[in-house]
Design a protein around this motif. Structure first.
Motif, PDB file in Angstrom:
ATOM      1  N   LEU A   1       0.720   9.346   5.597  1.00 54.27           N
ATOM      2  CA  LEU A   1      -0.454   9.677   4.653  1.00 54.27           C
ATOM      3  C   LEU A   1      -1.522   8.563   4.761  1.00 54.27           C
ATOM      4  O   LEU A   1      -1.535   7.429   4.134  1.00 54.27           O
ATOM      5  N   MET A   2      -2.517   8.911   5.533  1.00 51.56           N
ATOM      6  CA  MET A   2      -3.345   7.890   5.875  1.00 51.56           C
ATOM      7  C   MET A   2      -4.883   7.935   5.100  1.00 51.56           C
ATOM      8  O   MET A   2      -5.485   9.106   5.211  1.00 51.56           O
TER       9      MET A   2
ATOM     10  N   PHE B   1     -10.478   0.491   7.387  1.00 46.59           N
ATOM     11  CA  PHE B   1     -11.025   1.944   7.112  1.00 46.59           C
ATOM     12  C   PHE B   1     -10.093   2.805   7.123  1.00 46.59           C
ATOM     13  O   PHE B   1     -10.150   3.718   6.365  1.00 46.59           O
ATOM     14  N   VAL B   2      -8.736   2.579   7.382  1.00 47.91           N
ATOM     15  CA  VAL B   2      -7.890   3.518   7.205  1.00 47.91           C
ATOM     16  C   VAL B   2      -6.460   2.761   6.739  1.00 47.91           C
ATOM     17  O   VAL B   2      -6.158   1.658   7.219  1.00 47.91           O
ATOM     18  N   ILE B   3      -5.825   3.447   5.637  1.00 43.22           N
ATOM     19  CA  ILE B   3      -4.990   2.609   4.895  1.00 43.22           C
ATOM     20  C   ILE B   3      -3.672   3.795   4.878  1.00 43.22           C
ATOM     21  O   ILE B   3      -3.913   4.646   4.381  1.00 43.22           O
ATOM     22  N   ASN B   4      -2.608   3.318   5.403  1.00 45.01           N
ATOM     23  CA  ASN B   4      -1.551   4.011   5.439  1.00 45.01           C
ATOM     24  C   ASN B   4      -0.691   3.832   3.987  1.00 45.01           C
ATOM     25  O   ASN B   4      -0.367   2.790   3.576  1.00 45.01           O
ATOM     26  N   HIS B   5      -0.531   5.002   3.335  1.00 42.40           N
ATOM     27  CA  HIS B   5       0.100   5.010   2.035  1.00 42.40           C
ATOM     28  C   HIS B   5       1.681   5.324   1.851  1.00 42.40           C
ATOM     29  O   HIS B   5       2.093   5.472   0.957  1.00 42.40           O
ATOM     30  N   GLY B   6       2.034   5.585   3.096  1.00 39.84           N
ATOM     31  CA  GLY B   6       3.589   5.929   3.271  1.00 39.84           C
ATOM     32  C   GLY B   6       3.701   6.861   4.019  1.00 39.84           C
ATOM     33  O   GLY B   6       2.965   7.451   4.828  1.00 39.84           O
ATOM     34  N   GLY B   7       4.999   7.545   4.542  1.00 35.54           N
ATOM     35  CA  GLY B   7       5.436   8.347   5.247  1.00 35.54           C
ATOM     36  C   GLY B   7       6.671   8.569   5.439  1.00 35.54           C
ATOM     37  O   GLY B   7       7.460   7.741   4.722  1.00 35.54           O
ATOM     38  N   GLU B   8       7.049   9.334   6.685  1.00 34.83           N
ATOM     39  CA  GLU B   8       8.710   9.346   6.584  1.00 34.83           C
ATOM     40  C   GLU B   8       8.963   9.974   8.012  1.00 34.83           C
ATOM     41  O   GLU B   8       7.878  10.547   8.834  1.00 34.83           O
TER      42      GLU B   8
ATOM     43  N   ASN C   1       0.700  -1.227   0.093  1.00 35.68           N
ATOM     44  CA  ASN C   1       0.110  -0.020   0.023  1.00 35.68           C
ATOM     45  C   ASN C   1       0.697   1.385   0.030  1.00 35.68           C
ATOM     46  O   ASN C   1       0.332   2.225  -0.150  1.00 35.68           O
ATOM     47  N   TRP C   2       2.153   1.033   0.383  1.00 36.65           N
ATOM     48  CA  TRP C   2       3.038   2.335   0.440  1.00 36.65           C
ATOM     49  C   TRP C   2       3.312   2.882  -1.201  1.00 36.65           C
ATOM     50  O   TRP C   2       3.643   1.914  -2.173  1.00 36.65           O
ATOM     51  N   ILE C   3       3.072   4.105  -1.541  1.00 37.09           N
ATOM     52  CA  ILE C   3       3.423   4.616  -2.762  1.00 37.09           C
ATOM     53  C   ILE C   3       4.771   4.741  -2.941  1.00 37.09           C
ATOM     54  O   ILE C   3       5.640   4.878  -2.240  1.00 37.09           O
ATOM     55  N   PRO C   4       5.375   4.668  -4.318  1.00 32.92           N
ATOM     56  CA  PRO C   4       6.661   4.380  -4.470  1.00 32.92           C
ATOM     57  C   PRO C   4       7.405   5.687  -3.973  1.00 32.92           C
ATOM     58  O   PRO C   4       8.499   5.405  -3.680  1.00 32.92           O
ATOM     59  N   ASP C   5       6.951   6.939  -4.038  1.00 31.66           N
ATOM     60  CA  ASP C   5       7.455   7.963  -3.353  1.00 31.66           C
ATOM     61  C   ASP C   5       8.176   7.921  -2.189  1.00 31.66           C
ATOM     62  O   ASP C   5       9.218   8.384  -1.648  1.00 31.66           O
ATOM     63  N   PHE C   6       7.228   7.271  -1.282  1.00 29.34           N
ATOM     64  CA  PHE C   6       7.695   6.977   0.035  1.00 29.34           C
ATOM     65  C   PHE C   6       8.662   5.719   0.391  1.00 29.34           C
ATOM     66  O   PHE C   6       9.268   5.732   1.692  1.00 29.34           O
ATOM     67  N   ALA C   7       8.311   4.746  -0.310  1.00 27.57           N
ATOM     68  CA  ALA C   7       8.650   3.353  -0.443  1.00 27.57           C
ATOM     69  C   ALA C   7      10.235   3.170  -0.550  1.00 27.57           C
ATOM     70  O   ALA C   7      10.936   2.837  -1.544  1.00 27.57           O
TER      71      ALA C   7
ATOM     72  N   SER D   1      14.685  18.867  -5.932  1.00 30.71           N
ATOM     73  CA  SER D   1      13.544  18.079  -6.901  1.00 30.71           C
ATOM     74  C   SER D   1      12.162  17.533  -6.136  1.00 30.71           C
ATOM     75  O   SER D   1      12.397  17.587  -4.834  1.00 30.71           O
ATOM     76  N   GLU D   2      11.020  18.110  -6.815  1.00 33.77           N
ATOM     77  CA  GLU D   2       9.744  17.517  -6.058  1.00 33.77           C
ATOM     78  C   GLU D   2       9.872  16.108  -6.267  1.00 33.77           C
ATOM     79  O   GLU D   2       9.869  15.515  -7.193  1.00 33.77           O
ATOM     80  N   ILE D   3       9.412  15.612  -5.022  1.00 31.91           N
ATOM     81  CA  ILE D   3       9.221  14.073  -4.834  1.00 31.91           C
ATOM     82  C   ILE D   3       7.518  13.782  -4.834  1.00 31.91           C
ATOM     83  O   ILE D   3       6.852  12.920  -5.520  1.00 31.91           O
ATOM     84  N   HIS D   4       6.902  14.448  -3.907  1.00 30.65           N
ATOM     85  CA  HIS D   4       5.459  14.408  -3.660  1.00 30.65           C
ATOM     86  C   HIS D   4       5.048  15.683  -3.142  1.00 30.65           C
ATOM     87  O   HIS D   4       5.663  16.449  -2.448  1.00 30.65           O
ATOM     88  N   ARG D   5       3.873  15.516  -3.319  1.00 28.85           N
ATOM     89  CA  ARG D   5       3.093  16.692  -2.677  1.00 28.85           C
ATOM     90  C   ARG D   5       1.561  16.421  -2.097  1.00 28.85           C
ATOM     91  O   ARG D   5       0.869  15.806  -2.716  1.00 28.85           O
ATOM     92  N   VAL D   6       1.293  16.813  -0.989  1.00 29.13           N
ATOM     93  CA  VAL D   6       0.064  16.790  -0.456  1.00 29.13           C
ATOM     94  C   VAL D   6      -0.527  18.035  -0.033  1.00 29.13           C
ATOM     95  O   VAL D   6      -0.126  18.746   0.628  1.00 29.13           O
ATOM     96  N   ASP D   7      -1.846  18.294  -0.484  1.00 24.41           N
ATOM     97  CA  ASP D   7      -2.487  19.440  -0.165  1.00 24.41           C
ATOM     98  C   ASP D   7      -3.780  19.231   0.694  1.00 24.41           C
ATOM     99  O   ASP D   7      -4.798  18.458   0.229  1.00 24.41           O
ATOM    100  N   GLY D   8      -3.494  19.764   1.910  1.00 22.09           N
ATOM    101  CA  GLY D   8      -4.476  19.453   2.930  1.00 22.09           C
ATOM    102  C   GLY D   8      -5.354  20.708   3.125  1.00 22.09           C
ATOM    103  O   GLY D   8      -5.128  21.726   2.942  1.00 22.09           O
ATOM    104  N   ALA D   9      -6.486  20.359   3.595  1.00 26.24           N
ATOM    105  CA  ALA D   9      -7.691  21.444   3.883  1.00 26.24           C
ATOM    106  C   ALA D   9      -8.590  21.011   5.031  1.00 26.24           C
ATOM    107  O   ALA D   9      -9.040  19.936   5.001  1.00 26.24           O
ATOM    108  N   THR D  10      -8.857  22.103   6.012  1.00 26.16           N
ATOM    109  CA  THR D  10      -9.872  21.699   6.740  1.00 26.16           C
ATOM    110  C   THR D  10     -11.241  21.451   6.159  1.00 26.16           C
ATOM    111  O   THR D  10     -11.530  22.085   5.174  1.00 26.16           O
ATOM    112  N   ARG D  11     -12.002  20.701   6.801  1.00 28.58           N
ATOM    113  CA  ARG D  11     -13.170  20.102   6.067  1.00 28.58           C
ATOM    114  C   ARG D  11     -14.203  21.451   5.954  1.00 28.58           C
ATOM    115  O   ARG D  11     -14.153  22.399   6.865  1.00 28.58           O
ATOM    116  N   PRO D  12     -15.264  21.634   5.158  1.00 30.83           N
ATOM    117  CA  PRO D  12     -16.075  22.583   5.074  1.00 30.83           C
ATOM    118  C   PRO D  12     -17.061  22.896   6.281  1.00 30.83           C
ATOM    119  O   PRO D  12     -17.422  21.801   6.582  1.00 30.83           O
ATOM    120  N   GLY D  13     -17.752  23.949   6.302  1.00 30.60           N
ATOM    121  CA  GLY D  13     -18.619  24.277   7.054  1.00 30.60           C
ATOM    122  C   GLY D  13     -18.714  23.976   8.504  1.00 30.60           C
ATOM    123  O   GLY D  13     -17.467  23.960   9.185  1.00 30.60           O
TER     124      GLY D  13
END
Ligand code: NAG
Ligand code: NAG
Ligand code: NAG
Ligand code: NAG
Length: 510
Positions: free
Chosen positions: A275-276, A487-494, A160-166, A200-212
């Motif tokens: 990255l969950m 319900f929660v899958i970890n896709h990588g991290g560091e 389940n780990w994406i290659p950028d983090f593996a 060099s860019e390896i990966h980017r995650v854009d987070g946001a607070t949920r609406p309303g």
């Protein structure tokens, strides 16, 4: 057409008005942080605050500590830019001269008047420090080996780990927080233009607070971040039930940290990033399918009760230990009351915390990650400061109708989990391994509680191996539930080290 004198003057005025602000940074009029009811308020600004160090008496200047460490899950928007270092000499020189002045400290974030347009923090992996020629030992083997080497022990499914983090390719991460995407994109573009081809860019995650009204709630719907500990000597207003933890448990070389650290690293912190992905429709279906059967409750209330007993809180944030049958939104919104519980009930005649899980199951997520009086007293060795943010869009109608998360990557949602501590061995890694994934924790129960139903899985098991928990039915705590979906899958991290700001133009730049 002939320009009038006035319009020329006007044009010049506008032109110079536009040209001048290049130096004069626009001030914020509104915060880049959210303030959901129920979460601990930000510490009161105290520009002279100092945190005592392990060795010296004069204390540590909190203006030197990177801001994200103490701020929690309250950014409107936050992006994570994971990079590799391609040209160490150029990177080091730009880091010291141009990047360091952009990095935001704790005090700047605590008041709108001092907040930058976009807050910037930066952290490095071990291979990143290696690339910069930093050979000092920070005293943390898990950091030295990187998170991928720890993934199996953490219970992750490696595929389940994406290659950028593996692997160990990620050298560092830039964290950017603001209230608009444009601000973040502008600041990142400016950093990229400063650093040029040195990264060099390896990966980017854009987070946001949920609406309303979901602001501050994670994607399953539960208010998140209530359990943030207070830092001894820094947090002035400790809330009832809030754990008060020595700064040395979060910040290297400060009071309470027993490990010897290089001087330049004092005030830094280890950051565990994960990255969950959250499978929201699947979770909702599971909860619906397992609605409890409390006779005094409606079907909908019984459904919510089951979900609340998995988490240990209602969606409002109200703890089930204080509101065992029905949600109490006023309680959830009150930071003076919503963490004021211990799992013990000395006022209930004959209540035994070791055996009675009528109010809160031993397996509930919140109890697994912070057992409070299960240990007889609050333990103080395994706390972390949670930060991070949710990412991804709201559930679509199609996903809701099909009970399945879309496989379209742009619809993936979850938590960019971020936790700070001075020891990964005692902090994130320990909690995940020894408590969350340990079906026998809390210890010594007649029926094992099972893993944490939200984020736990037994290390080494095949994907989607059913996870067994007990205690969730208040009418029959022996009843077992088989969680056939993760319900929660970890896709990588560091694992990263977030240095004190002074090191960015000192040790790391030289
Ligand atoms: C916190 O809980 C204790 C023990 O139950 C209680 O005496 C106290 O009044 C509570 N504090 C608040 C602010 O509710
Ligand atoms: C367990 O706790 C509940 C709620 O506090 C209480 O009503 C019940 O009597 C307790 N059960 C036993 C066996 O003590
Ligand atoms: C989704 O799950 C609910 C609850 O189990 C069920 O009633 C419904 O039929 C399911 N929908 C589909 C398309 O499977
Ligand atoms: C409680 O659950 C256990 C395990 O499923 C079962 O054997 C037992 O009969 C149940 N007790 C009651 C009173 O339903």
């Amino acid at each position: 057409m002939k320009l009038s004198f006035l319009s020329v003057i006007l044009a010049l005025t506008v032109y110079s008005a536009l040209a001048v602000p290049k130096q004069v940074k626009p001030r914020r009029t509104s915060s880049l942080l959210i303030h959901p009811a129920g979460l601990p308020p930000l510490p009161r600004p105290q520009l002279s605050a100092r945190i005592s160090t392990a060795s010296a008496d004069d204390g540590l200047d909190v203006n030197d500590i990177q801001g994200d460490i103490l701020i929690g899950m309250t950014k409107v928007k936050q992006s994570f830019f994971f990079f590799g270092i391609e040209d160490a000499a150029t990177f080091k020189s730009k880091l010291g001269s141009d990047i360091q002045p952009l990095v935001t400290n704790i005090n700047q974030l605590l008041s709108v008047d001092t907040q930058p347009v976009t807050a910037v923090n930066i952290a490095f992996s071990k291979t990143g420090l290696d690339a910069l020629g930093i050979t000092d030992d920070l005293g943390e083997t898990l950091f030295n080996n990187g998170q991928f080497a720890d993934a199996t022990a953490l219970g992750d499914v490696i595929s389940n780990w994406i290659p950028d983090f593996a692997g160990t390719r990620v050298h560092g991460v830039i964290l950017l927080a603001s209230d608009t995407d444009d601000n973040i994109n502008d600041q990142l573009a400016s950093i990229q233009s400063i650093l040029g081809d040195s990264i060099s860019e390896i990966h980017r995650v854009d987070g946001a607070t949920r609406p309303g009204d979901q602001a501050g709630h994670e994607h399953f719907g539960f208010l998140d971040g209530i359990g943030q500990p207070a830092v001894e000597g820094f947090t002035q207003d400790v809330l009832p039930g809030q754990a008060v933890i020595a700064p040395g448990e979060f910040l290297l070389g400060t009071s309470g940290d027993a490990t010897v650290r290089p001087d330049w690293a004092v005030g830094g912190s280890f950051l565990a990033f994960r990255l969950m992905q959250q499978k929201v429709p699947e979770f909702a279906k599971f909860v619906l399918d397992h609605a409890l059967n409390e006779p005094s409750l409606s079907e909908e209330e019984n459904t919510d009760l089951f979900g609340a007993r998995l988490v240990g809180r209602w969606k409002s944030g109200a703890p089930i230990d204080l509101a065992p049958l029905r949600d109490d939104p006023e309680l959830g919104a009150d930071p003076n009351r919503n963490s004021n519980f211990t799992f013990d009930h000395p006022d209930v005649p004959g209540f035994a915390i070791a055996t009675n899980q009528t109010d809160c199951p031993f397996s509930a997520h919140l109890r697994k990650v912070r057992p409070r009086l299960d240990f007889g007293k609050e333990e103080t060795a395994h706390h972390m400061l949670r930060s991070g943010i949710t990412f991804g869009p709201e559930v679509t109608d199609e996903e809701r109708a099909s009970n399945k998360s879309s496989t379209d990557p742009s619809l993936e949602r979850g938590i960019a989990f971020t936790a700070y501590q001075s020891s990964l061995t005692n902090g994130f890694h320990f909690v995940q391994m020894a408590w969350v994934n340990n079906a026998n924790f809390f210890f010594g129960k007649a029926i094992p509680p099972g893993v944490d139903p939200i984020i736990g899985r037994v290390a080494g098991t095949a994907p989607e191996t059913p996870r067994i928990i007990s205690g969730t039915n208040p009418l029959n705590s022996s009843e077992l539930f088989s969680l056939d979906t993760e319900f929660v899958i970890n896709h990588g991290g560091e694992y990263f080290f977030t240095p004190p700001i002074s090191a960015l133009s000192g040790k790391l730049a030289n």
